[in-house]
Scaffold this motif. Structure first.
Motif, short mmCIF file in Angstrom:
data_model
loop_
_atom_site.label_atom_id
_atom_site.label_comp_id
_atom_site.label_asym_id
_atom_site.label_seq_id
_atom_site.Cartn_x
_atom_site.Cartn_y
_atom_site.Cartn_z
N ASN A 1 -8.66 0.54 -4.56
CA ASN A 1 -9.01 -0.51 -5.52
C ASN A 1 -8.04 -1.69 -5.40
N GLY A 2 -6.76 -1.39 -5.23
CA GLY A 2 -5.78 -2.45 -5.04
C GLY A 2 -6.04 -3.25 -3.78
N MET A 3 -6.49 -2.58 -2.72
CA MET A 3 -6.82 -3.28 -1.48
C MET A 3 -7.97 -4.25 -1.70
N TYR A 4 -8.97 -3.83 -2.47
CA TYR A 4 -10.10 -4.70 -2.77
C TYR A 4 -9.64 -5.92 -3.58
N LEU A 5 -8.78 -5.69 -4.57
CA LEU A 5 -8.31 -6.80 -5.41
C LEU A 5 -7.51 -7.80 -4.59
N ARG A 6 -6.66 -7.31 -3.72
CA ARG A 6 -5.81 -8.22 -2.94
C ARG A 6 -6.58 -8.96 -1.85
N ALA A 7 -7.73 -8.42 -1.47
CA ALA A 7 -8.53 -9.07 -0.43
C ALA A 7 -9.37 -10.23 -0.98
N MET A 8 -9.48 -10.35 -2.30
CA MET A 8 -10.28 -11.43 -2.90
C MET A 8 -9.59 -12.77 -2.72
N ASP A 9 -10.39 -13.83 -2.61
CA ASP A 9 -9.78 -15.16 -2.69
C ASP A 9 -9.34 -15.37 -4.14
N LEU A 10 -8.41 -16.29 -4.35
CA LEU A 10 -7.79 -16.43 -5.67
C LEU A 10 -8.81 -16.77 -6.75
N GLU A 11 -9.77 -17.61 -6.45
CA GLU A 11 -10.79 -18.00 -7.44
C GLU A 11 -11.58 -16.77 -7.90
#
Length: 254
Positions: free
Chosen positions: A82-92
């Motif tokens: 889940n953390g990997m998914y969150l960190r892969a998002m663009d900031l917006e």
């Protein structure tokens, strides 16, 4: 198809309190991460890849690679994914995703949620971690003055008091019109050089004074910038007063 187990002896069971898909979402896990993780339970791809989009799962899934052995549900592995998914998002996208959790956790509506999102993204593994991670923005956390003593940062309460007084002067000297993270960064990072100290000997006391926490998303510079000049000075003044009183009486347990 083999069952999914909570451990080597027990199957997952809603009746016994094990989380459903909806429960996991309520605990701050992303639907995409849960689906990705569940797809890998009892099935193994031909490569070492672990993060898959739905299209990739559809493309690579092969029923022949389903294991005959039961799979154990590992919440730590799901949290990592889940953390990997969150960190892969663009900031917006990340900002929009966390707002339903972040806004209710902040008492001051004027705080810049985008700036807070920037410091949260590298450090938060699930959305339900957000309220505790940002609680210090609402109020200065109670903390023992021994926190100013940090072996790695080479900080002592006596040195911290000196650093806080100098940092206070620097922060007060930043014009409101010039208040940006870049300006705060420049001014506070100049201070250790002028004082002949290491960065941590100045920034650790500042972060301690403005948060009262051992661990925070973001460092002193980012947090001072988000809190703003007035609130940062108020908290630093509190830290200075407490240290002066304690050192006068040699009582750092307060």
């Amino acid at each position: 198809v083999p069952p999914v187990m909570k451990d080597e002896q027990h199957k997952l069971s809603k009746r016994n309190g094990d989380a459903s898909f909806q429960d996991l979402l309520a605990k701050g896990y992303l639907p995409e991460a849960v689906i990705n993780y569940l797809a890998l339970l009892g099935w193994s791809p031909e490569t070492e890849q672990e993060i898959y989009t739905m299209d990739e799962l559809i493309e690579h899934f092969d029923v022949k690679r389903i294991s005959r052995s039961p799979a154990i549900f590992d919440i730590d592995k799901l949290t990592w994914m889940n953390g990997m998914y969150l960190r892969a998002m663009d900031l917006e996208t990340y900002h929009e995703t966390i707002l339903p959790w972040l806004k209710p956790a902040l008492k001051n509506p004027d705080l810049d949620t985008m700036e807070i999102a920037k410091i949260l993204q590298p450090r938060i593994d699930k959305l339900s971690d957000i309220p505790e991670a940002v609680d210090f923005f609402n109020h200065l956390m109670d903390h023992a003055l021994e926190m100013y003593r940090h072996k790695k940062m080479k900080s002592t309460p006596e040195l911290a008091l000196k650093a806080l007084k100098e940092a206070r002067s620097v922060i007060e000297g930043i014009d409101d019109a010039d208040w940006t993270e870049e300006t705060v960064h420049e001014k506070l990072l100049d201070l250790p050089k002028k004082m002949g100290l290491k960065n941590g000997q100045v920034l650790w006391p500042v972060r301690t004074a403005v948060t009262g926490k051992q661990f925070t998303p973001g460092g002193a510079i980012e947090i001072v910038n988000i809190l703003g000049k007035e609130e940062s000075l108020r908290r630093i003044d509190r830290g200075i007063a407490r240290l002066e009183e304690a050192l006068a009486g040699e009582d750092l347990s307060a």
